[in-house]
Design an enzyme around this catalytic site. Sequence first.
Site, mmCIF file in Angstrom:
data_model
loop_
_atom_site.group_PDB
_atom_site.id
_atom_site.type_symbol
_atom_site.label_atom_id
_atom_site.label_comp_id
_atom_site.label_asym_id
_atom_site.label_seq_id
_atom_site.Cartn_x
_atom_site.Cartn_y
_atom_site.Cartn_z
ATOM 1 N N GLU A 469 0.824 -1.213 0.000
ATOM 2 C CA GLU A 469 0.000 0.000 0.000
ATOM 3 C C GLU A 469 0.857 1.262 0.000
ATOM 4 O OE1 GLU A 469 -3.057 -0.002 -0.710
ATOM 5 O OE2 GLU A 469 -3.253 -2.176 -0.608
ATOM 6 N N HIS A 475 3.343 6.363 -5.400
ATOM 7 C CA HIS A 475 2.869 6.713 -6.739
ATOM 8 C C HIS A 475 2.137 8.056 -6.710
ATOM 9 C CE1 HIS A 475 1.043 4.746 -10.636
ATOM 10 N NE2 HIS A 475 1.796 5.788 -10.906
#
Length: 680
Positions: A469, A475
Amino acid sequence: MTSNPFFEPSTLPYQLPPFADIREEHYLPAFQRGMSEQLAEIDALTASSEPPTFANTLGALERSGTMLTRVTNVFFNIAGSDSTPGTDAIEAQISPRLAAHRDAILLNPALFARLEALHDQRHELGLNAEELRLLEEQHTRFVRAGARLDAAGQARLRELNAELAAAGTEFGQHNLAAMNAATLLLDREADLAGLATADIAAAAANAEPLGHPGKWALSLQNVSNQPILAELADRDVRRRMMAASLGRGFGAQPNAALAVRITSLRAERAKLLGYPDHAAYTVEDQTAKTTTAVEEMLGRLVPPAVANAEREQAQLTAAMHAADPAAGDLRSWDWQYWSDKVRSQQFAFDADALRPYLELERVLRDGVFYAAEQVYGITLRERTDLVGYHPEVRVFEVFDADGGELGLFLGDFFKRPSKRGGAWMNELVSQSGLFGAKAVVVNNLNIAKPSPGQPALLTWDNVRTLFHEFGHALHGLFSNVQYPSFSGTEVPRDFVEFPSQVNEMWMARPEILPHYAKHVQTGEPIPVELIERMAAAEQFGEGFRTVEYLGAALLDWAWHRISAAVEAGPEVFEEEALRKAGVAVAAIPPRYRTGYFAHIFSGGYSAGYYSYIWSEVLDADTVDWFEDGAASIREKGETFRRALLSRGGSVDPMAAFESFRGRGPDIRPLLKRRGLLPAD
């Protein structure tokens, strides 16, 4: 309502939502005003007498709806992580209205006419690469949303979208209720034989708020094979646990019937838009592009995966019969228990022996955060002065290698009855140059909360989820794009898991694992021999894991390859779909069954659950690149960040991968990782 925290941008650092000021009564007025404001902005855009330009059409479209975005990002994170009857009611009311609002924009003929005019002359407008991609992607989005349908077609499309939004919301809310209702209550402590003392205490503490003092409550996770099945020694307790897990959503519970309705509506919508089925519609806009590409990839994996699983099943059955010759067949509730036993015997490895070395705080700071510092140069500092949306939420400020501010990371790690199952990342604020915004991201997990005063000791799977996660969080945090439509994880669904899966590689790296895996009481580092035994045992059970995953991916695919309403009952359809796909292994139920497959019926993964293994092809290939020794890990991290993590959707993701890797993806590293290559 004149005073509402959503009506103006937040003045907190990084525009962190002012959670201390937000109340349930603020949501509906903010949604209403946000939708009205955006429609007024669209009306002003289309009423302009000026000919369409990139700035007055695409730029204006990107700038519209800022208040609606603020309330939407906050509300749907809350609805998933800390729901109440009030938020459930709001979600049920607002989801179809939001679907209608999106249709009002995407089916606006004047707006589409301006986009069409720009698209026709796109190569003559002098646009830069990101502007050109935005024009092309938005034009495609409008066309795929039905902008070219006639009036009758658009009217039916609006009805379908509203029905689907309502049904998806209903599925998600029923799913959480069914998971909580399936909690296994035990009357005797002896029934928990095999669990660690701390886990037994946690089960007792779990029963108290459920109104069962003096009992023990084992809550479910939103998967078929409950991890606790590996530890429970009583076979009948395991059977009851598995029955509770697999039965969710079926019978009197409405989710399986809802799944039939949802897939029928999706099939009708796909046909209306000119596609044979929902899978064909969905995959066209992904990196896979065609149903044939997906089916070829999945079909290549099924035979060796099932063969591996059958070998494992024979081995586990032999071990079970050696202990109890009258045990009969190995059943689904036996697999994890005997797998753990055989793994321990073969590799002298006990997964429970890891847990004292995997304390949450140390894994987080000295593992997840430390790895990000080593690879990308970033650092995180907790901000106790900033408030999250729940007392358990923690806020961290993120700094780049040069000390510059990157954004905020929120961690919400523990399971609670108000949180849906699984783990996920949300963006509360998306990075964009257009608004000068930096990212604010949140990771939600479902780690079992320890008894008061006790440390949170993790399983190896919990550690993997933390790293995974946080890969999504990176990202979002590393995004460096101009337009919010391209920010962070705004990439095709079958690409979005790629960065998060790559981030899992650091959990077991020799320069990372010893840094965080230290005994919770003594501080002693994890013994080298335990690491070696763990590494040797890692691929054990890969057949089970791959078949379990493929079962879910192929079940999703079967539901979304239908071209009309399903007449068979959902359980019959499911059984037949798994049999046809070649993954009907009785002792290995799919990772998710229809009744609780939230990814595809209330999330964004419909006809897209294949994306995890599609992305893993890229991930395994990239891990090989990180490990080839051609440059330092820090240098490699910079290259990976610059070429892929920072680009979001502003470039074609497969083109970016091919440029980064110097070629297309190679599937062999994935086959090797999963033990699917033929023996030499």
